[in-house]
Design a protein around this motif. Sequence first.
Motif, PDB file in Angstrom:
ATOM      1  N   ASP A 202       0.844  -1.194   0.000  1.00 54.08           N
ATOM      2  CA  ASP A 202       0.000   0.000   0.000  1.00 54.08           C
ATOM      3  C   ASP A 202       0.885   1.253   0.000  1.00 54.08           C
ATOM      4  O   ASP A 202       1.552   1.544   1.000  1.00 54.08           O
ATOM      5  CB  ASP A 202      -0.891  -0.043   1.255  1.00 54.08           C
ATOM      6  CG  ASP A 202      -1.792   1.185   1.346  1.00 54.08           C
ATOM      7  OD1 ASP A 202      -1.693   2.075   0.473  1.00 54.08           O
ATOM      8  OD2 ASP A 202      -2.586   1.241   2.308  1.00 54.08           O
ATOM      9  N   TRP A 203       0.875   2.003  -1.097  1.00 54.95           N
ATOM     10  CA  TRP A 203       1.762   3.163  -1.240  1.00 54.95           C
ATOM     11  C   TRP A 203       1.262   4.393  -0.481  1.00 54.95           C
ATOM     12  O   TRP A 203       1.882   5.440  -0.524  1.00 54.95           O
ATOM     13  CB  TRP A 203       1.978   3.484  -2.715  1.00 54.95           C
ATOM     14  CG  TRP A 203       2.964   2.540  -3.346  1.00 54.95           C
ATOM     15  CD1 TRP A 203       2.672   1.436  -4.103  1.00 54.95           C
ATOM     16  CD2 TRP A 203       4.397   2.603  -3.255  1.00 54.95           C
ATOM     17  NE1 TRP A 203       3.838   0.806  -4.490  1.00 54.95           N
ATOM     18  CE2 TRP A 203       4.915   1.497  -3.987  1.00 54.95           C
ATOM     19  CE3 TRP A 203       5.303   3.463  -2.628  1.00 54.95           C
ATOM     20  CZ2 TRP A 203       6.284   1.249  -4.110  1.00 54.95           C
ATOM     21  CZ3 TRP A 203       6.664   3.215  -2.755  1.00 54.95           C
ATOM     22  CH2 TRP A 203       7.143   2.117  -3.484  1.00 54.95           C
ATOM     23  N   HIS A 204       0.136   4.282   0.206  1.00 52.39           N
ATOM     24  CA  HIS A 204      -0.264   5.369   1.104  1.00 52.39           C
ATOM     25  C   HIS A 204       0.501   5.288   2.422  1.00 52.39           C
ATOM     26  O   HIS A 204       0.514   6.224   3.190  1.00 52.39           O
ATOM     27  CB  HIS A 204      -1.766   5.305   1.422  1.00 52.39           C
ATOM     28  CG  HIS A 204      -2.642   5.442   0.216  1.00 52.39           C
ATOM     29  ND1 HIS A 204      -3.018   4.358  -0.546  1.00 52.39           N
ATOM     30  CD2 HIS A 204      -3.179   6.530  -0.369  1.00 52.39           C
ATOM     31  CE1 HIS A 204      -3.761   4.780  -1.542  1.00 52.39           C
ATOM     32  NE2 HIS A 204      -3.877   6.085  -1.472  1.00 52.39           N
ATOM     33  N   ARG A 205       1.098   4.117   2.658  1.00 49.99           N
ATOM     34  CA  ARG A 205       1.785   3.915   3.938  1.00 49.99           C
ATOM     35  C   ARG A 205       3.221   4.416   3.866  1.00 49.99           C
ATOM     36  O   ARG A 205       3.947   4.127   2.917  1.00 49.99           O
ATOM     37  CB  ARG A 205       1.775   2.429   4.320  1.00 49.99           C
ATOM     38  CG  ARG A 205       0.367   1.879   4.575  1.00 49.99           C
ATOM     39  CD  ARG A 205       0.457   0.465   5.132  1.00 49.99           C
ATOM     40  NE  ARG A 205       1.208   0.463   6.385  1.00 49.99           N
ATOM     41  CZ  ARG A 205       2.098  -0.478   6.723  1.00 49.99           C
ATOM     42  NH1 ARG A 205       2.343  -1.492   5.909  1.00 49.99           N
ATOM     43  NH2 ARG A 205       2.743  -0.398   7.872  1.00 49.99           N
ATOM     44  N   TYR A 206       3.644   5.126   4.917  1.00 51.05           N
ATOM     45  CA  TYR A 206       5.036   5.582   4.927  1.00 51.05           C
ATOM     46  C   TYR A 206       5.989   4.387   4.960  1.00 51.05           C
ATOM     47  O   TYR A 206       7.057   4.409   4.352  1.00 51.05           O
ATOM     48  CB  TYR A 206       5.319   6.527   6.114  1.00 51.05           C
ATOM     49  CG  TYR A 206       6.737   7.057   6.019  1.00 51.05           C
ATOM     50  CD1 TYR A 206       7.045   8.049   5.100  1.00 51.05           C
ATOM     51  CD2 TYR A 206       7.777   6.517   6.782  1.00 51.05           C
ATOM     52  CE1 TYR A 206       8.351   8.504   4.946  1.00 51.05           C
ATOM     53  CE2 TYR A 206       9.080   6.963   6.638  1.00 51.05           C
ATOM     54  CZ  TYR A 206       9.362   7.959   5.720  1.00 51.05           C
ATOM     55  OH  TYR A 206      10.651   8.396   5.551  1.00 51.05           O
ATOM     56  N   THR A 208       5.838   1.669   3.462  1.00 52.58           N
ATOM     57  CA  THR A 208       6.100   1.167   2.108  1.00 52.58           C
ATOM     58  C   THR A 208       7.183   2.009   1.447  1.00 52.58           C
ATOM     59  O   THR A 208       8.129   1.478   0.848  1.00 52.58           O
ATOM     60  CB  THR A 208       4.805   1.208   1.261  1.00 52.58           C
ATOM     61  OG1 THR A 208       3.812   0.416   1.897  1.00 52.58           O
ATOM     62  CG2 THR A 208       5.061   0.686  -0.155  1.00 52.58           C
ATOM     63  N   ASP A 278       0.483   7.773   7.717  1.00 54.88           N
ATOM     64  CA  ASP A 278       0.243   7.311   6.352  1.00 54.88           C
ATOM     65  C   ASP A 278      -0.402   8.447   5.558  1.00 54.88           C
ATOM     66  O   ASP A 278      -1.198   9.218   6.092  1.00 54.88           O
ATOM     67  CB  ASP A 278      -0.651   6.068   6.376  1.00 54.88           C
ATOM     68  CG  ASP A 278       0.085   4.902   7.042  1.00 54.88           C
ATOM     69  OD1 ASP A 278       1.332   4.936   7.082  1.00 54.88           O
ATOM     70  OD2 ASP A 278      -0.589   3.976   7.531  1.00 54.88           O
ATOM     71  N   THR A 281       2.558  12.915   2.754  1.00 55.14           N
ATOM     72  CA  THR A 281       3.603  13.003   1.719  1.00 55.14           C
ATOM     73  C   THR A 281       4.479  14.246   1.843  1.00 55.14           C
ATOM     74  O   THR A 281       5.482  14.346   1.145  1.00 55.14           O
ATOM     75  CB  THR A 281       2.966  12.975   0.322  1.00 55.14           C
ATOM     76  OG1 THR A 281       1.965  13.996   0.286  1.00 55.14           O
ATOM     77  CG2 THR A 281       2.341  11.628   0.019  1.00 55.14           C
ATOM     78  N   ARG A 335      -0.392   9.193  -2.020  1.00 53.81           N
ATOM     79  CA  ARG A 335       0.449   8.050  -2.434  1.00 53.81           C
ATOM     80  C   ARG A 335       1.906   8.480  -2.459  1.00 53.81           C
ATOM     81  O   ARG A 335       2.275   9.409  -3.176  1.00 53.81           O
ATOM     82  CB  ARG A 335       0.040   7.554  -3.824  1.00 53.81           C
ATOM     83  CG  ARG A 335      -1.219   6.689  -3.843  1.00 53.81           C
ATOM     84  CD  ARG A 335      -1.429   6.165  -5.250  1.00 53.81           C
ATOM     85  NE  ARG A 335      -0.359   5.246  -5.630  1.00 53.81           N
ATOM     86  CZ  ARG A 335      -0.542   3.965  -5.939  1.00 53.81           C
ATOM     87  NH1 ARG A 335      -1.759   3.453  -5.932  1.00 53.81           N
ATOM     88  NH2 ARG A 335       0.475   3.197  -6.267  1.00 53.81           N
TER      89      ARG A 335
END
Length: 462
Positions: A202-206, A208, A278, A281, A335
Amino acid sequence: MVHALVSRRVVTPEGEREIAVLIEDERIVALKPVAELSPDVAREDLGNVALLPGLIDVHTHINEPGRTEWEGFATGTRAAAAGGFTSIVDMPLNCLPETTDIKALEDKREAARGKCTIDYALWGGAVDGNQGEIEPLALAGVPGFKCFLIYPGCDGFTSIDRENLELTLPHIARTGLPLLVHAELAAPIDSAAAKLNASGADWHRYATYLASRPDEAELQAISMLLDLCRRYRFRLHIVHLSTAQALPMLAAAKAEGLRVTVETCPHYLHCAAEEIADGATLFKCAPPIRSAANREALWQALVEGTIDLIATDHSPCPPAMKRLEALEPGQEAGRFDEAWGGIASLSTALPVLWTECVKRNISLSKLSQWTSGAPAELAGIAMQVGSIQPGKHANLIAFDTDAFATVTPERLHYRHPISPYMGERLRGVVRSTWLRGERVFHDGTFPGTPRGREYALSCSLS
Ligand SMILES: [Zn+2]
Protein backbone atom coordinates in the motif's frame (compact mmCIF):
# COMPACT_ATOMS: atom_id res chain seq x y z
CA MET A 1 30.63 54.81 10.42
CA VAL A 2 31.39 52.22 13.05
CA HIS A 3 28.44 50.79 14.94
CA ALA A 4 28.19 47.96 17.43
CA LEU A 5 25.98 45.01 18.24
CA VAL A 6 26.18 43.95 21.87
CA SER A 7 24.97 40.68 23.34
CA ARG A 8 25.59 38.63 26.47
CA ARG A 9 25.83 35.65 24.14
CA VAL A 10 27.95 36.35 21.07
CA VAL A 11 28.76 32.98 19.49
CA THR A 12 32.43 33.02 18.49
CA PRO A 13 34.75 30.13 17.55
CA GLU A 14 35.94 30.25 21.19
CA GLY A 15 32.41 29.81 22.55
CA GLU A 16 29.77 32.24 23.83
CA ARG A 17 31.06 35.57 25.13
CA GLU A 18 29.56 38.82 26.37
CA ILE A 19 31.13 41.30 23.93
CA ALA A 20 30.50 44.07 21.44
CA VAL A 21 30.85 43.31 17.74
CA LEU A 22 32.05 46.42 15.92
CA ILE A 23 30.92 46.80 12.34
CA GLU A 24 32.17 49.22 9.72
CA ASP A 25 30.71 49.23 6.23
CA GLU A 26 30.23 45.58 5.37
CA ARG A 27 32.66 43.97 7.78
CA ILE A 28 33.28 43.07 11.39
CA VAL A 29 36.23 45.24 12.40
CA ALA A 30 36.72 44.29 16.06
CA LEU A 31 35.37 42.34 19.02
CA LYS A 32 35.62 44.27 22.29
CA PRO A 33 34.64 43.91 25.94
CA VAL A 34 31.49 46.02 26.34
CA ALA A 35 33.17 48.19 29.00
CA GLU A 36 35.80 49.29 26.47
CA LEU A 37 33.25 50.50 23.95
CA SER A 38 33.58 54.22 23.37
CA PRO A 39 30.38 56.12 24.37
CA ASP A 40 30.06 57.77 20.98
CA VAL A 41 29.77 54.46 19.09
CA ALA A 42 26.13 53.77 18.17
CA ARG A 43 25.12 50.45 19.66
CA GLU A 44 22.22 48.07 19.70
CA ASP A 45 22.07 45.92 22.81
CA LEU A 46 20.48 42.51 22.26
CA GLY A 47 20.67 41.59 25.96
CA ASN A 48 20.18 37.82 26.33
CA VAL A 49 19.29 37.30 22.69
CA ALA A 50 22.21 35.44 21.11
CA LEU A 51 24.23 36.85 18.22
CA LEU A 52 25.32 34.16 15.76
CA PRO A 53 27.11 34.17 12.44
CA GLY A 54 24.55 33.97 9.62
CA LEU A 55 23.80 30.41 8.61
CA ILE A 56 25.13 29.07 5.30
CA ASP A 57 23.08 26.54 3.38
CA VAL A 58 25.12 24.52 0.93
CA HIS A 59 22.09 22.58 -0.33
CA THR A 60 19.28 24.78 -1.64
CA HIS A 61 17.05 24.16 -4.65
CA ILE A 62 15.87 27.54 -5.97
CA ASN A 63 14.61 26.10 -9.29
CA GLU A 64 15.02 29.38 -11.19
CA PRO A 65 15.27 29.93 -14.13
CA GLY A 66 12.76 27.54 -15.61
CA ARG A 67 10.69 26.32 -12.67
CA THR A 68 10.13 29.59 -10.85
CA GLU A 69 6.59 28.43 -10.08
CA TRP A 70 8.24 25.95 -7.65
CA GLU A 71 10.37 28.56 -5.83
CA GLY A 72 12.63 31.36 -7.11
CA PHE A 73 15.52 33.60 -6.07
CA ALA A 74 13.25 36.32 -4.65
CA THR A 75 11.05 34.06 -2.51
CA GLY A 76 13.76 31.51 -1.66
CA THR A 77 16.26 34.06 -0.38
CA ARG A 78 13.63 35.94 1.65
CA ALA A 79 12.62 32.66 3.26
CA ALA A 80 16.30 32.00 3.92
CA ALA A 81 16.86 35.42 5.54
CA ALA A 82 13.82 34.84 7.76
CA GLY A 83 15.34 31.53 8.80
CA GLY A 84 18.67 33.12 9.76
CA PHE A 85 20.61 32.29 6.60
CA THR A 86 22.87 34.90 5.00
CA SER A 87 24.28 32.67 2.25
CA ILE A 88 22.99 29.80 0.15
CA VAL A 89 24.56 27.66 -2.53
CA ASP A 90 22.03 26.74 -5.19
CA MET A 91 21.83 23.26 -6.70
CA PRO A 92 22.36 22.83 -10.46
CA LEU A 93 19.15 20.91 -11.17
CA ASN A 94 15.36 21.38 -11.26
CA CYS A 95 16.09 24.71 -12.94
CA LEU A 96 16.02 25.04 -16.74
CA PRO A 97 18.54 24.89 -18.20
CA GLU A 98 20.42 22.73 -15.69
CA THR A 99 23.74 24.29 -14.63
CA THR A 100 25.99 21.92 -16.56
CA ASP A 101 27.77 24.34 -18.90
CA ILE A 102 28.88 27.97 -19.03
CA LYS A 103 25.86 29.20 -20.96
CA ALA A 104 23.50 27.74 -18.35
CA LEU A 105 25.59 29.27 -15.55
CA GLU A 106 25.29 32.67 -17.21
CA ASP A 107 21.51 32.18 -17.57
CA LYS A 108 21.25 31.47 -13.86
CA ARG A 109 23.39 34.48 -12.95
CA GLU A 110 21.10 36.64 -15.05
CA ALA A 111 18.01 35.15 -13.38
CA ALA A 112 19.38 35.80 -9.89
CA ARG A 113 20.67 39.33 -10.39
CA GLY A 114 18.91 41.98 -8.31
CA LYS A 115 16.42 39.57 -6.73
CA CYS A 116 18.29 38.12 -3.78
CA THR A 117 17.94 39.17 -0.16
CA ILE A 118 21.13 37.28 0.81
CA ASP A 119 24.41 36.29 -0.85
CA TYR A 120 24.77 33.16 -2.91
CA ALA A 121 26.97 30.86 -4.94
CA LEU A 122 25.94 28.39 -7.63
CA TRP A 123 27.03 24.74 -7.76
CA GLY A 124 27.86 23.29 -11.17
CA GLY A 125 26.50 19.95 -12.32
CA ALA A 126 28.42 16.83 -13.35
CA VAL A 127 26.29 14.71 -15.68
CA ASP A 128 26.85 12.00 -18.26
CA GLY A 129 29.15 13.39 -20.92
CA ASN A 130 29.90 16.91 -19.63
CA GLN A 131 33.42 16.22 -18.38
CA GLY A 132 34.72 18.85 -20.83
CA GLU A 133 32.69 21.49 -18.97
CA ILE A 134 34.16 20.82 -15.52
CA GLU A 135 37.29 22.99 -15.73
CA PRO A 136 35.54 25.87 -17.57
CA LEU A 137 32.79 25.95 -14.90
CA ALA A 138 35.41 25.91 -12.15
CA LEU A 139 37.28 28.82 -13.72
CA ALA A 140 33.95 30.66 -14.11
CA GLY A 141 33.42 30.57 -10.35
CA VAL A 142 31.31 27.60 -9.25
CA PRO A 143 32.43 26.38 -5.78
CA GLY A 144 32.12 22.69 -6.73
CA PHE A 145 29.96 20.13 -8.53
CA LYS A 146 26.91 18.01 -7.82
CA CYS A 147 26.11 14.64 -9.33
CA PHE A 148 23.52 11.89 -8.95
CA LEU A 149 24.09 8.15 -9.01
CA ILE A 150 20.35 7.58 -9.46
CA TYR A 151 17.53 9.24 -11.43
CA PRO A 152 17.23 12.71 -9.88
CA GLY A 153 13.47 13.14 -10.25
CA CYS A 154 13.50 15.42 -13.30
CA ASP A 155 14.62 14.66 -16.84
CA GLY A 156 17.42 16.83 -18.17
CA PHE A 157 19.92 16.37 -15.36
CA THR A 158 21.18 12.86 -16.00
CA SER A 159 22.53 10.57 -13.37
CA ILE A 160 26.10 9.49 -13.90
CA ASP A 161 27.18 5.84 -13.99
CA ARG A 162 30.49 4.53 -12.75
CA GLU A 163 32.11 4.56 -16.18
CA ASN A 164 31.24 8.21 -16.84
CA LEU A 165 32.12 9.14 -13.30
CA GLU A 166 35.61 7.76 -13.87
CA LEU A 167 35.93 9.94 -16.96
CA THR A 168 34.89 12.98 -14.92
CA LEU A 169 36.88 12.48 -11.72
CA PRO A 170 40.33 13.43 -13.09
CA HIS A 171 38.80 16.76 -14.15
CA ILE A 172 37.19 17.28 -10.74
CA ALA A 173 40.48 16.45 -9.03
CA ARG A 174 42.31 19.06 -11.15
CA THR A 175 39.95 21.80 -9.94
CA GLY A 176 40.52 20.99 -6.27
CA LEU A 177 36.79 21.63 -5.76
CA PRO A 178 34.44 19.21 -4.02
CA LEU A 179 32.17 16.76 -5.82
CA LEU A 180 28.84 16.57 -4.00
CA VAL A 181 27.12 13.27 -4.55
CA HIS A 182 23.56 12.10 -4.08
CA ALA A 183 24.65 8.72 -2.79
CA GLU A 184 21.98 6.15 -3.54
CA LEU A 185 22.37 3.37 -6.13
CA ALA A 186 19.38 2.32 -8.19
CA ALA A 187 19.74 -1.49 -8.02
CA PRO A 188 18.69 -2.04 -4.37
CA ILE A 189 15.85 0.46 -4.82
CA ASP A 190 14.58 -1.13 -8.03
CA SER A 191 14.54 -4.58 -6.52
CA ALA A 192 12.86 -3.35 -3.31
CA ALA A 193 10.15 -1.58 -5.32
CA ALA A 194 9.59 -4.66 -7.51
CA LYS A 195 9.11 -6.81 -4.40
CA LEU A 196 6.73 -4.30 -2.84
CA ASN A 197 4.64 -4.05 -5.99
CA ALA A 198 4.53 -7.83 -6.43
CA SER A 199 3.16 -8.18 -2.90
CA GLY A 200 0.55 -5.46 -3.45
CA ALA A 201 2.09 -3.04 -0.93
CA ASP A 202 0.00 0.00 0.00
CA TRP A 203 1.76 3.16 -1.24
CA HIS A 204 -0.26 5.37 1.10
CA ARG A 205 1.79 3.92 3.94
CA TYR A 206 5.04 5.58 4.93
CA ALA A 207 6.43 2.14 5.78
CA THR A 208 6.10 1.17 2.11
CA TYR A 209 8.06 4.20 0.97
CA LEU A 210 10.75 3.58 3.59
CA ALA A 211 11.06 -0.06 2.49
CA SER A 212 11.40 1.09 -1.12
CA ARG A 213 14.59 3.06 -0.37
CA PRO A 214 16.64 0.63 1.73
CA ASP A 215 19.79 1.57 3.63
CA GLU A 216 21.62 -0.73 1.24
CA ALA A 217 21.19 1.79 -1.62
CA GLU A 218 23.14 4.39 0.35
CA LEU A 219 25.69 1.88 1.65
CA GLN A 220 26.57 0.54 -1.81
CA ALA A 221 26.86 4.05 -3.24
CA ILE A 222 29.08 5.33 -0.43
CA SER A 223 31.31 2.27 -0.57
CA MET A 224 31.81 2.78 -4.33
CA LEU A 225 32.51 6.50 -3.86
CA LEU A 226 35.11 5.91 -1.15
CA ASP A 227 36.81 3.49 -3.48
CA LEU A 228 36.91 6.11 -6.23
CA CYS A 229 38.07 8.76 -3.77
CA ARG A 230 41.02 6.56 -2.83
CA ARG A 231 41.89 6.13 -6.51
CA TYR A 232 41.31 9.64 -7.90
CA ARG A 233 42.09 11.72 -4.83
CA PHE A 234 39.26 14.22 -5.28
CA ARG A 235 37.31 16.01 -2.54
CA LEU A 236 34.18 13.94 -1.94
CA HIS A 237 31.13 15.36 -0.18
CA ILE A 238 28.20 13.09 0.66
CA VAL A 239 25.00 15.14 0.59
CA HIS A 240 22.01 14.42 2.82
CA LEU A 241 23.25 11.28 4.56
CA SER A 242 20.25 9.43 5.93
CA THR A 243 21.46 5.97 6.95
CA ALA A 244 23.48 5.74 10.15
CA GLN A 245 24.73 2.35 8.98
CA ALA A 246 27.24 4.18 6.74
CA LEU A 247 28.91 5.94 9.67
CA PRO A 248 31.58 3.31 10.49
CA MET A 249 32.67 3.25 6.84
CA LEU A 250 32.81 7.06 6.71
CA ALA A 251 34.69 7.33 10.00
CA ALA A 252 37.26 4.80 8.72
CA ALA A 253 37.66 6.74 5.45
CA LYS A 254 38.35 9.93 7.38
CA ALA A 255 40.82 8.15 9.65
CA GLU A 256 42.57 6.86 6.53
CA GLY A 257 43.00 10.45 5.34
CA LEU A 258 40.55 10.47 2.43
CA ARG A 259 39.19 13.94 1.70
CA VAL A 260 35.58 13.20 2.50
CA THR A 261 32.99 15.40 4.17
CA VAL A 262 29.43 14.51 5.09
CA GLU A 263 26.19 16.44 5.50
CA THR A 264 22.84 15.52 6.97
CA CYS A 265 19.58 17.51 7.13
CA PRO A 266 17.21 18.89 9.78
CA HIS A 267 14.45 16.42 8.86
CA TYR A 268 16.69 13.40 9.48
CA LEU A 269 17.65 14.92 12.85
CA HIS A 270 14.12 15.81 13.96
CA CYS A 271 11.61 13.40 12.42
CA ALA A 272 11.33 9.63 12.77
CA ALA A 273 9.73 7.10 10.44
CA GLU A 274 7.67 5.65 13.31
CA GLU A 275 5.91 9.01 13.72
CA ILE A 276 5.05 9.78 10.09
CA ALA A 277 1.38 9.28 9.37
CA ASP A 278 0.24 7.31 6.35
CA GLY A 279 -0.55 9.64 3.47
CA ALA A 280 1.68 12.41 4.94
CA THR A 281 3.60 13.00 1.72
CA LEU A 282 5.00 16.34 2.94
CA PHE A 283 7.60 14.14 4.67
CA LYS A 284 8.68 12.46 1.45
CA CYS A 285 12.31 13.04 0.56
CA ALA A 286 15.12 10.89 -0.76
CA PRO A 287 16.88 9.20 0.88
CA PRO A 288 13.99 8.75 3.31
CA ILE A 289 13.59 9.74 6.95
CA ARG A 290 14.47 6.57 8.87
CA SER A 291 13.92 5.28 12.42
CA ALA A 292 14.24 7.15 15.73
CA ALA A 293 17.27 5.01 16.58
CA ASN A 294 18.86 6.00 13.27
CA ARG A 295 18.21 9.67 14.12
CA GLU A 296 20.03 9.31 17.45
CA ALA A 297 23.04 7.77 15.70
CA LEU A 298 23.18 10.72 13.28
CA TRP A 299 23.29 13.14 16.23
CA GLN A 300 26.06 11.10 17.81
CA ALA A 301 28.03 11.25 14.54
CA LEU A 302 27.72 15.04 14.42
CA VAL A 303 29.06 15.29 17.94
CA GLU A 304 31.91 12.89 17.13
CA GLY A 305 32.73 14.66 13.86
CA THR A 306 31.95 11.89 11.37
CA ILE A 307 29.19 14.14 10.00
CA ASP A 308 30.64 17.59 9.31
CA LEU A 309 27.68 19.81 8.66
CA ILE A 310 23.95 20.29 8.36
CA ALA A 311 22.27 21.53 5.16
CA THR A 312 18.58 21.99 4.48
CA ASP A 313 18.06 20.29 1.09
CA HIS A 314 15.31 22.92 0.73
CA SER A 315 13.48 21.41 -2.24
CA PRO A 316 10.03 22.90 -2.73
CA CYS A 317 7.38 22.21 -5.34
CA PRO A 318 3.83 23.36 -6.03
CA PRO A 319 1.44 21.80 -3.48
CA ALA A 320 -0.34 19.75 -6.15
CA MET A 321 2.85 17.77 -6.74
CA LYS A 322 2.76 16.56 -3.14
CA ARG A 323 -0.53 14.78 -3.99
CA LEU A 324 -2.15 15.93 -0.77
CA GLU A 325 -5.47 15.90 -2.58
CA ALA A 326 -6.73 14.03 -5.62
CA LEU A 327 -6.78 16.53 -8.46
CA GLU A 328 -8.49 14.52 -11.13
CA PRO A 329 -10.85 11.56 -11.28
CA GLY A 330 -9.02 8.28 -10.81
CA GLN A 331 -6.11 9.89 -8.97
CA GLU A 332 -5.55 8.96 -5.34
CA ALA A 333 -4.28 11.40 -2.73
CA GLY A 334 -1.44 10.61 -0.35
CA ARG A 335 0.45 8.05 -2.43
CA PHE A 336 4.15 8.14 -1.62
CA ASP A 337 5.15 6.73 -5.00
CA GLU A 338 3.43 9.58 -6.86
CA ALA A 339 4.32 12.55 -4.64
CA TRP A 340 7.33 14.77 -5.33
CA GLY A 341 10.20 14.11 -2.93
CA GLY A 342 11.53 17.22 -1.24
CA ILE A 343 11.04 19.29 1.90
CA ALA A 344 11.06 23.08 1.99
CA SER A 345 12.91 24.04 5.14
CA LEU A 346 14.89 27.30 4.91
CA SER A 347 12.60 29.19 7.29
CA THR A 348 12.34 26.41 9.88
CA ALA A 349 15.77 24.72 9.92
CA LEU A 350 17.29 26.66 12.81
CA PRO A 351 14.40 26.32 15.29
CA VAL A 352 13.99 22.65 14.31
CA LEU A 353 17.67 22.04 15.05
CA TRP A 354 17.78 24.15 18.20
CA THR A 355 14.75 22.32 19.61
CA GLU A 356 16.68 19.05 19.19
CA CYS A 357 19.97 20.51 20.50
CA VAL A 358 18.34 21.63 23.76
CA LYS A 359 17.00 18.08 24.31
CA ARG A 360 20.54 16.73 23.92
CA ASN A 361 22.41 19.46 25.78
CA ILE A 362 24.28 20.58 22.66
CA SER A 363 25.62 24.15 22.71
CA LEU A 364 24.84 26.95 20.31
CA SER A 365 28.55 27.14 19.43
CA LYS A 366 28.54 23.52 18.30
CA LEU A 367 25.39 24.02 16.24
CA SER A 368 26.89 27.13 14.70
CA GLN A 369 29.96 25.17 13.59
CA TRP A 370 27.67 22.71 11.74
CA THR A 371 25.50 25.40 10.15
CA SER A 372 28.02 28.20 9.45
CA GLY A 373 31.68 27.25 9.96
CA ALA A 374 31.81 23.88 8.19
CA PRO A 375 29.48 24.87 5.31
CA ALA A 376 31.69 27.93 4.63
CA GLU A 377 34.70 25.62 4.32
CA LEU A 378 32.90 23.33 1.89
CA ALA A 379 31.81 26.22 -0.34
CA GLY A 380 35.25 27.87 -0.29
CA ILE A 381 33.96 31.07 1.35
CA ALA A 382 35.48 30.65 4.82
CA MET A 383 37.83 33.61 4.32
CA GLN A 384 34.79 35.91 4.10
CA VAL A 385 32.08 34.27 6.22
CA GLY A 386 31.21 31.44 8.60
CA SER A 387 32.18 32.91 11.97
CA ILE A 388 32.15 36.11 14.02
CA GLN A 389 35.73 37.31 13.61
CA PRO A 390 37.35 40.61 12.61
CA GLY A 391 37.74 40.92 8.85
CA LYS A 392 34.73 38.77 8.01
CA HIS A 393 31.48 39.98 6.49
CA ALA A 394 29.08 41.30 9.12
CA ASN A 395 26.62 38.48 8.40
CA LEU A 396 24.84 38.06 11.70
CA ILE A 397 21.59 36.94 13.26
CA ALA A 398 19.83 37.76 16.50
CA PHE A 399 18.44 34.46 17.78
CA ASP A 400 16.17 34.30 20.80
CA THR A 401 17.00 30.86 22.15
CA ASP A 402 14.35 30.81 24.87
CA ALA A 403 11.34 31.94 22.85
CA PHE A 404 8.93 29.44 21.30
CA ALA A 405 6.93 29.84 18.12
CA THR A 406 4.42 27.69 16.31
CA VAL A 407 5.01 27.11 12.60
CA THR A 408 2.28 28.89 10.63
CA PRO A 409 2.13 29.82 6.93
CA GLU A 410 3.00 33.48 7.78
CA ARG A 411 6.35 32.37 9.22
CA LEU A 412 7.34 30.62 6.00
CA HIS A 413 8.22 32.91 3.14
CA TYR A 414 8.51 30.29 0.41
CA ARG A 415 6.55 30.62 -2.81
CA HIS A 416 4.30 27.88 -1.41
CA PRO A 417 3.97 28.00 2.38
CA ILE A 418 3.62 24.25 2.92
CA SER A 419 5.67 22.35 5.45
CA PRO A 420 5.75 19.05 7.31
CA TYR A 421 6.47 21.14 10.43
CA MET A 422 3.20 23.09 10.21
CA GLY A 423 1.62 23.50 13.63
CA GLU A 424 4.71 22.37 15.53
CA ARG A 425 5.83 24.48 18.46
CA LEU A 426 9.57 24.94 18.11
CA ARG A 427 12.19 26.49 20.33
CA GLY A 428 14.14 29.54 19.13
CA VAL A 429 13.07 32.58 17.10
CA VAL A 430 15.18 34.51 14.59
CA ARG A 431 14.57 38.18 15.43
CA SER A 432 16.91 39.87 12.95
CA THR A 433 19.28 39.01 10.12
CA TRP A 434 22.10 41.31 8.93
CA LEU A 435 23.74 40.89 5.55
CA ARG A 436 27.11 42.62 5.29
CA GLY A 437 26.20 45.03 8.06
CA GLU A 438 22.67 45.89 6.94
CA ARG A 439 19.50 44.48 8.43
CA VAL A 440 17.62 42.43 5.84
CA PHE A 441 15.07 40.73 8.12
CA HIS A 442 13.41 41.98 11.27
CA ASP A 443 10.42 40.41 13.06
CA GLY A 444 8.63 39.26 9.93
CA THR A 445 9.61 42.19 7.69
CA PHE A 446 12.30 42.67 5.06
CA PRO A 447 13.74 46.20 5.27
CA GLY A 448 15.64 47.61 2.30
CA THR A 449 15.88 46.41 -1.26
CA PRO A 450 17.47 43.09 -2.21
CA ARG A 451 21.24 43.53 -2.34
CA GLY A 452 22.41 39.93 -2.19
CA ARG A 453 25.21 39.15 -4.61
CA GLU A 454 27.11 36.16 -5.87
CA TYR A 455 30.40 35.26 -4.20
CA ALA A 456 33.32 36.00 -6.50
CA LEU A 457 35.21 32.71 -6.44
CA SER A 458 38.44 31.90 -8.18
CA CYS A 459 39.97 28.54 -8.88
CA SER A 460 43.41 27.50 -10.06
CA LEU A 461 43.80 24.20 -11.83
CA SER A 462 46.52 21.77 -10.85
ZN1 LIG B 1 18.74 18.15 -3.00
